[in-house]
Write an enzyme that holds these catalytic residues in place. Structure first.
Site, PDB file in Angstrom:
ATOM      1  N   CYS A  57     -15.599  10.043   4.766  1.00 14.92           N
ATOM      2  CA  CYS A  57     -17.020   9.717   4.681  1.00 14.92           C
ATOM      3  C   CYS A  57     -17.562  10.380   3.414  1.00 14.92           C
ATOM      4  CB  CYS A  57     -17.769  10.211   5.907  1.00 14.92           C
ATOM      5  SG  CYS A  57     -19.562  10.003   5.761  1.00 14.92           S
ATOM      6  N   ASP A  64     -12.400   9.199   8.364  1.00 14.70           N
ATOM      7  CA  ASP A  64     -12.634   7.942   9.069  1.00 14.70           C
ATOM      8  C   ASP A  64     -11.276   7.281   9.264  1.00 14.70           C
ATOM      9  OD1 ASP A  64     -15.479   7.953   9.258  1.00 14.70           O
ATOM     10  OD2 ASP A  64     -15.576   7.486   7.126  1.00 14.70           O
ATOM     11  N   VAL A  79       2.735  -8.676  -3.519  1.00 17.13           N
ATOM     12  CA  VAL A  79       2.711  -7.222  -3.526  1.00 17.13           C
ATOM     13  C   VAL A  79       3.913  -6.688  -2.742  1.00 17.13           C
ATOM     14  CG1 VAL A  79       1.220  -6.955  -1.479  1.00 17.13           C
ATOM     15  CG2 VAL A  79       1.241  -5.179  -3.235  1.00 17.13           C
ATOM     16  N   GLU A  80       4.528  -5.669  -3.292  1.00 15.90           N
ATOM     17  CA  GLU A  80       5.661  -5.027  -2.627  1.00 15.90           C
ATOM     18  C   GLU A  80       5.104  -4.112  -1.544  1.00 15.90           C
ATOM     19  OE1 GLU A  80       8.344  -2.448  -1.288  1.00 15.90           O
ATOM     20  OE2 GLU A  80       7.007  -1.576  -2.801  1.00 15.90           O
ATOM     21  N   SER A  81       5.642  -4.197  -0.331  1.00 10.87           N
ATOM     22  CA  SER A  81       5.030  -3.554   0.836  1.00 10.87           C
ATOM     23  C   SER A  81       5.029  -2.022   0.777  1.00 10.87           C
ATOM     24  CB  SER A  81       5.684  -4.031   2.126  1.00 10.87           C
ATOM     25  OG  SER A  81       7.057  -3.716   2.141  1.00 10.87           O
ATOM     26  N   HIS A  98     -16.987   2.506   4.571  1.00  8.76           N
ATOM     27  CA  HIS A  98     -16.013   1.518   5.051  1.00  8.76           C
ATOM     28  C   HIS A  98     -16.116   0.216   4.259  1.00  8.76           C
ATOM     29  CE1 HIS A  98     -15.601   4.353   8.199  1.00  8.76           C
ATOM     30  NE2 HIS A  98     -16.416   3.818   9.091  1.00  8.76           N
ATOM     31  N   GLU A  99     -17.350  -0.235   4.056  1.00  6.46           N
ATOM     32  CA  GLU A  99     -17.572  -1.500   3.347  1.00  6.46           C
ATOM     33  C   GLU A  99     -17.016  -1.438   1.925  1.00  6.46           C
ATOM     34  OE1 GLU A  99     -20.962  -0.777   6.280  1.00  6.46           O
ATOM     35  OE2 GLU A  99     -19.869   0.425   4.803  1.00  6.46           O
TER      36      GLU A  99
END
Length: 166
Positions: A57, A64, A79-81, A98-99
């Site tokens: 936060c 969070d 994308v490589e995981s 969060h947004e």
């Protein structure tokens, strides 16, 4: 059609199979790696679920926790995981709402992959009695993917899930 992964593709991946993985504790989009999509002639979804996403936060510095859902239709690059895992891990000490986290992740992946379509949905554990579940998406403009993004956003969460075990 091709079979097997090209050696040049594999040589570019520095994290996959590495036993000496270094974890970064600050936001680092530079850790992301790509490889060529072997099926660029086909539309298909690639979905990632990260149930241990953590950020801080920006106001309180408290952690969070949430699950990050990433779905995309690749174009030329994927994308490589393992690099994605390390990238998401790099948010651990990153202070953002969060947004913002959800939008930053989507923007970084758009910049990296130029996908046909992508959506990122964060489902965060409640703090103070409220959960925050931001969703964003993107489709290439002036294509069916742009129209798809518009429709999915308009219809997003019309039928929210039942309360789960959060």
């Amino acid at each position: 059609m091709t079979t097997g992964r090209k050696k040049e593709d594999l040589d570019r991946l520095t994290l996959l199979g590495s036993q000496g993985t270094a974890y970064t504790f600050t936001y680092d989009p530079g850790v992301l790696e790509t490889f060529d999509n072997k099926h660029p002639y086909r539309d298909y979804f690639v979905k990632f679920n990260c149930p241990e996403f953590t950020s801080l936060c920006p106001m309180t510095g408290q952690p969070d926790f949430g699950t990050m859902y990433i779905s995309y239709i690749p174009d030329v690059k994927m994308v490589e995981s393992k690099s994605l895992k390390l990238y998401l891990f790099s948010f651990r000490n990153h202070g953002d709402f969060h947004e913002d986290c959800v939008n930053i992740i989507m923007n970084d992946l758009i910049g990296l992959l130029a996908p046909r379509y992508i959506e990122v949905w964060g489902k965060f554990t409640p703090r103070g009695g409220i959960s925050i579940d931001p969703y964003c998406n993107y489709g290439k403009p002036d294509t069916k993917y742009g129209r798809m993004a518009e429709q999915r956003l308009l219809q997003h969460d019309l039928y929210p899930e039942k309360v789960d075990n959060r």
